[in-house]
Design a protein around this motif. Structure first.
Motif, PDB file in Angstrom:
ATOM      1  N   THR A   1       0.896  -1.026   0.158  1.00 43.12           N
ATOM      2  CA  THR A   1      -0.023   0.076   0.010  1.00 43.12           C
ATOM      3  C   THR A   1       0.913   1.090  -0.054  1.00 43.12           C
ATOM      4  OG1 THR A   1      -1.789  -1.310   1.150  1.00 43.12           O
ATOM      5  CG2 THR A   1      -1.727   1.181   1.264  1.00 43.12           C
ATOM      6  N   ALA A   2       1.761   1.056   0.683  1.00 41.74           N
ATOM      7  CA  ALA A   2       2.831   2.359   0.877  1.00 41.74           C
ATOM      8  C   ALA A   2       4.218   1.839   1.320  1.00 41.74           C
ATOM      9  CB  ALA A   2       2.171   3.393   2.118  1.00 41.74           C
ATOM     10  N   MET A   3       5.187   2.782   0.862  1.00 39.23           N
ATOM     11  CA  MET A   3       6.750   2.301   0.989  1.00 39.23           C
ATOM     12  C   MET A   3       7.315   3.774   1.476  1.00 39.23           C
ATOM     13  SD  MET A   3       9.483   0.460  -0.979  1.00 39.23           S
ATOM     14  CE  MET A   3       8.648  -1.155  -1.083  1.00 39.23           C
ATOM     15  N   VAL A   4       8.037   3.859   2.461  1.00 44.42           N
ATOM     16  CA  VAL A   4       8.754   5.169   2.724  1.00 44.42           C
ATOM     17  C   VAL A   4      10.360   4.564   3.234  1.00 44.42           C
ATOM     18  CG1 VAL A   4       8.916   7.113   4.448  1.00 44.42           C
ATOM     19  CG2 VAL A   4       6.814   6.125   3.760  1.00 44.42           C
ATOM     20  N   ALA A   5      11.180   5.251   2.881  1.00 50.07           N
ATOM     21  CA  ALA A   5      12.502   4.902   3.149  1.00 50.07           C
ATOM     22  C   ALA A   5      13.354   6.107   3.529  1.00 50.07           C
ATOM     23  CB  ALA A   5      13.199   4.517   2.008  1.00 50.07           C
ATOM     24  N   GLU A   6      14.192   5.945   4.436  1.00 49.83           N
ATOM     25  CA  GLU A   6      15.138   6.764   5.088  1.00 49.83           C
ATOM     26  C   GLU A   6      16.388   6.305   5.302  1.00 49.83           C
ATOM     27  OE1 GLU A   6      15.487  10.251   8.649  1.00 49.83           O
ATOM     28  OE2 GLU A   6      13.664   9.585   8.128  1.00 49.83           O
ATOM     29  N   GLY A   7      17.263   6.946   4.941  1.00 51.72           N
ATOM     30  CA  GLY A   7      18.642   6.373   5.470  1.00 51.72           C
ATOM     31  C   GLY A   7      18.741   4.605   4.938  1.00 51.72           C
ATOM     32  N   ASN A   8      19.065   4.070   5.810  1.00 53.60           N
ATOM     33  CA  ASN A   8      19.202   2.429   5.566  1.00 53.60           C
ATOM     34  C   ASN A   8      17.822   1.751   5.823  1.00 53.60           C
ATOM     35  OD1 ASN A   8      19.645   2.617   8.392  1.00 53.60           O
ATOM     36  ND2 ASN A   8      21.284   1.223   8.089  1.00 53.60           N
ATOM     37  N   LEU A   9      17.016   2.479   6.478  1.00 54.87           N
ATOM     38  CA  LEU A   9      15.811   1.894   6.698  1.00 54.87           C
ATOM     39  C   LEU A   9      14.517   1.965   5.383  1.00 54.87           C
ATOM     40  CD1 LEU A   9      15.534   3.260  10.392  1.00 54.87           C
ATOM     41  CD2 LEU A   9      16.330   1.091   9.628  1.00 54.87           C
ATOM     42  N   VAL A  10      13.648   0.992   5.381  1.00 52.88           N
ATOM     43  CA  VAL A  10      12.517   1.080   4.513  1.00 52.88           C
ATOM     44  C   VAL A  10      11.222   0.456   5.414  1.00 52.88           C
ATOM     45  CG1 VAL A  10      11.541   0.326   2.268  1.00 52.88           C
ATOM     46  CG2 VAL A  10      14.080   0.639   2.443  1.00 52.88           C
ATOM     47  N   ALA A  11      10.245   1.297   5.208  1.00 57.79           N
ATOM     48  CA  ALA A  11       9.170   0.970   5.814  1.00 57.79           C
ATOM     49  C   ALA A  11       8.195   0.486   4.815  1.00 57.79           C
ATOM     50  CB  ALA A  11       8.733   2.137   7.067  1.00 57.79           C
ATOM     51  N   VAL A  12       7.370  -0.553   5.152  1.00 56.98           N
ATOM     52  CA  VAL A  12       6.347  -0.727   4.340  1.00 56.98           C
ATOM     53  C   VAL A  12       4.860  -1.256   4.957  1.00 56.98           C
ATOM     54  CG1 VAL A  12       5.778  -2.636   2.558  1.00 56.98           C
ATOM     55  CG2 VAL A  12       8.088  -1.997   2.835  1.00 56.98           C
ATOM     56  N   LEU A  13       3.641  -0.773   4.460  1.00 57.85           N
ATOM     57  CA  LEU A  13       2.495  -0.977   4.926  1.00 57.85           C
ATOM     58  C   LEU A  13       2.140  -1.944   3.620  1.00 57.85           C
ATOM     59  CD1 LEU A  13       0.123  -0.567   6.772  1.00 57.85           C
ATOM     60  CD2 LEU A  13      -0.577   1.050   5.263  1.00 57.85           C
ATOM     61  N   ASN A  14       1.733  -3.059   3.905  1.00 57.13           N
ATOM     62  CA  ASN A  14       1.041  -4.036   3.142  1.00 57.13           C
ATOM     63  C   ASN A  14      -0.086  -4.920   3.724  1.00 57.13           C
ATOM     64  OD1 ASN A  14       3.526  -5.561   4.634  1.00 57.13           O
ATOM     65  ND2 ASN A  14       2.476  -7.151   3.540  1.00 57.13           N
ATOM     66  N   SER A  15      -0.501  -5.605   2.734  1.00 58.94           N
ATOM     67  CA  SER A  15      -1.745  -6.660   3.014  1.00 58.94           C
ATOM     68  C   SER A  15      -0.977  -8.102   3.134  1.00 58.94           C
ATOM     69  CB  SER A  15      -2.859  -6.585   2.072  1.00 58.94           C
ATOM     70  OG  SER A  15      -3.443  -5.190   2.222  1.00 58.94           O
ATOM     71  N   VAL A  16      -1.491  -9.009   3.779  1.00 59.59           N
ATOM     72  CA  VAL A  16      -1.380 -10.248   3.511  1.00 59.59           C
ATOM     73  C   VAL A  16      -2.545 -11.025   3.268  1.00 59.59           C
ATOM     74  CG1 VAL A  16      -0.442 -12.393   4.857  1.00 59.59           C
ATOM     75  CG2 VAL A  16       0.382 -10.037   5.632  1.00 59.59           C
ATOM     76  N   CYS A  17      -2.414 -11.647   1.925  1.00 60.55           N
ATOM     77  CA  CYS A  17      -3.712 -12.319   1.408  1.00 60.55           C
ATOM     78  C   CYS A  17      -3.416 -13.610   0.962  1.00 60.55           C
ATOM     79  CB  CYS A  17      -4.128 -11.172   0.273  1.00 60.55           C
ATOM     80  SG  CYS A  17      -4.373  -9.476   0.318  1.00 60.55           S
ATOM     81  N   GLY A  18      -4.418 -14.198   0.802  1.00 59.32           N
ATOM     82  CA  GLY A  18      -4.375 -15.750   0.388  1.00 59.32           C
ATOM     83  C   GLY A  18      -5.630 -16.587   0.688  1.00 59.32           C
ATOM     84  N   LYS A  19      -5.793 -17.844   0.244  1.00 61.11           N
ATOM     85  CA  LYS A  19      -6.754 -18.754   0.606  1.00 61.11           C
ATOM     86  C   LYS A  19      -6.336 -19.657   1.346  1.00 61.11           C
ATOM     87  CE  LYS A  19     -10.816 -20.909  -1.262  1.00 61.11           C
ATOM     88  NZ  LYS A  19     -11.854 -20.808  -2.689  1.00 61.11           N
ATOM     89  N   HIS A  20      -6.820 -19.958   2.713  1.00 58.22           N
ATOM     90  CA  HIS A  20      -6.265 -20.817   3.515  1.00 58.22           C
ATOM     91  C   HIS A  20      -6.626 -22.158   3.099  1.00 58.22           C
ATOM     92  CE1 HIS A  20      -6.232 -22.242   7.980  1.00 58.22           C
ATOM     93  NE2 HIS A  20      -5.209 -22.698   7.517  1.00 58.22           N
ATOM     94  N   LYS A  21      -5.345 -23.057   2.493  1.00 59.69           N
ATOM     95  CA  LYS A  21      -5.499 -24.347   1.820  1.00 59.69           C
ATOM     96  C   LYS A  21      -5.036 -25.546   2.887  1.00 59.69           C
ATOM     97  CE  LYS A  21      -1.498 -24.001  -0.949  1.00 59.69           C
ATOM     98  NZ  LYS A  21      -0.654 -24.049  -2.037  1.00 59.69           N
ATOM     99  N   SER A  22      -4.266 -25.068   3.898  1.00 55.89           N
ATOM    100  CA  SER A  22      -3.757 -26.362   4.807  1.00 55.89           C
ATOM    101  C   SER A  22      -3.464 -25.762   6.051  1.00 55.89           C
ATOM    102  CB  SER A  22      -2.417 -26.863   3.888  1.00 55.89           C
ATOM    103  OG  SER A  22      -1.201 -25.867   4.139  1.00 55.89           O
ATOM    104  N   ASP A  23      -3.060 -26.557   7.006  1.00 51.72           N
ATOM    105  CA  ASP A  23      -3.150 -26.024   8.639  1.00 51.72           C
ATOM    106  C   ASP A  23      -2.097 -24.968   8.682  1.00 51.72           C
ATOM    107  OD1 ASP A  23      -4.862 -28.086   8.658  1.00 51.72           O
ATOM    108  OD2 ASP A  23      -3.656 -29.325   9.953  1.00 51.72           O
ATOM    109  N   PHE A  24      -2.526 -24.086   9.261  1.00 45.88           N
ATOM    110  CA  PHE A  24      -1.623 -22.940   9.760  1.00 45.88           C
ATOM    111  C   PHE A  24      -1.893 -22.597  11.062  1.00 45.88           C
ATOM    112  CE2 PHE A  24      -1.088 -18.374  10.122  1.00 45.88           C
ATOM    113  CZ  PHE A  24       0.097 -18.259   9.902  1.00 45.88           C
ATOM    114  N   ALA A  25      -0.828 -22.318  11.961  1.00 43.33           N
ATOM    115  CA  ALA A  25      -1.021 -22.247  13.463  1.00 43.33           C
ATOM    116  C   ALA A  25      -2.008 -22.815  14.296  1.00 43.33           C
ATOM    117  CB  ALA A  25      -1.260 -20.550  13.465  1.00 43.33           C
ATOM    118  N   GLY A  26      -1.987 -24.190  13.786  1.00 42.97           N
ATOM    119  CA  GLY A  26      -2.877 -25.129  14.525  1.00 42.97           C
ATOM    120  C   GLY A  26      -4.207 -25.120  13.964  1.00 42.97           C
TER     121      GLY A  26
END
Length: 136
Positions: free
Chosen positions: A70-95
């Motif tokens: 969604t957004a990315m900002v950088a300063e010096g040696n740092l990069v900040a990212v706002l993102n989504s995590v998307c997908g379809k749950h097809k096998s066990d995850f976190a129990g």
């Protein structure tokens, strides 16, 4: 003489990393991620190989795994990212047994770049939304 970080190169590095994750192309990590990468996620141990296993597990648990930025900002040696995590749950995850639910949760990442590679990572993610979507 102090070198000035190349902010655009750092942002490109992070985009390349995200693309590699989405494509399951973990060979790219050998170029983009430091061998002793320090991921500050709770319970995560340092190292590039650990990171490969972590994302291989996520890709195996979620079909069409995507990390749209969604957004990315950088300063010096740092990069900040706002993102989504998307997908379809097809096998066990976190129990949690897979029900085929779609997930879409926000996350904020902060990466430290060193010698042209990702060296360190911090994350704040909306795990509450993710867990609700998995369990509904």
């Amino acid at each position: 003489m102090k070198t000035v970080p190349d902010i655009e190169a750092n942002k490109t590095l992070v985009r390349r990393f995200f693309t590699a994750i989405e494509n399951g192309d973990f060979q790219v990590f050998d170029e983009t991620v430091a061998q002793d990468y320090n991921d500050h996620l709770a319970g995560q141990t340092p190292g590039r190989e650990t990171l490969k296993r972590y994302f291989a597990g996520l890709r195996s648990a979620f079909a069409d795994f995507k990390l749209p930025i969604t957004a990315m900002v950088a300063e010096g040696n740092l990069v900040a990212v706002l993102n989504s995590v998307c997908g379809k749950h097809k096998s066990d995850f976190a129990g949690i047994k897979a029900k085929g639910n779609s997930v879409n949760a926000m996350a904020f990442q902060l990466y430290r770049i060193e010698n042209g590679q990702l060296a360190e990572h911090w994350e704040v993610a909306d795990f509450m939304t993710l867990m609700k979507q998995l369990q509904s």
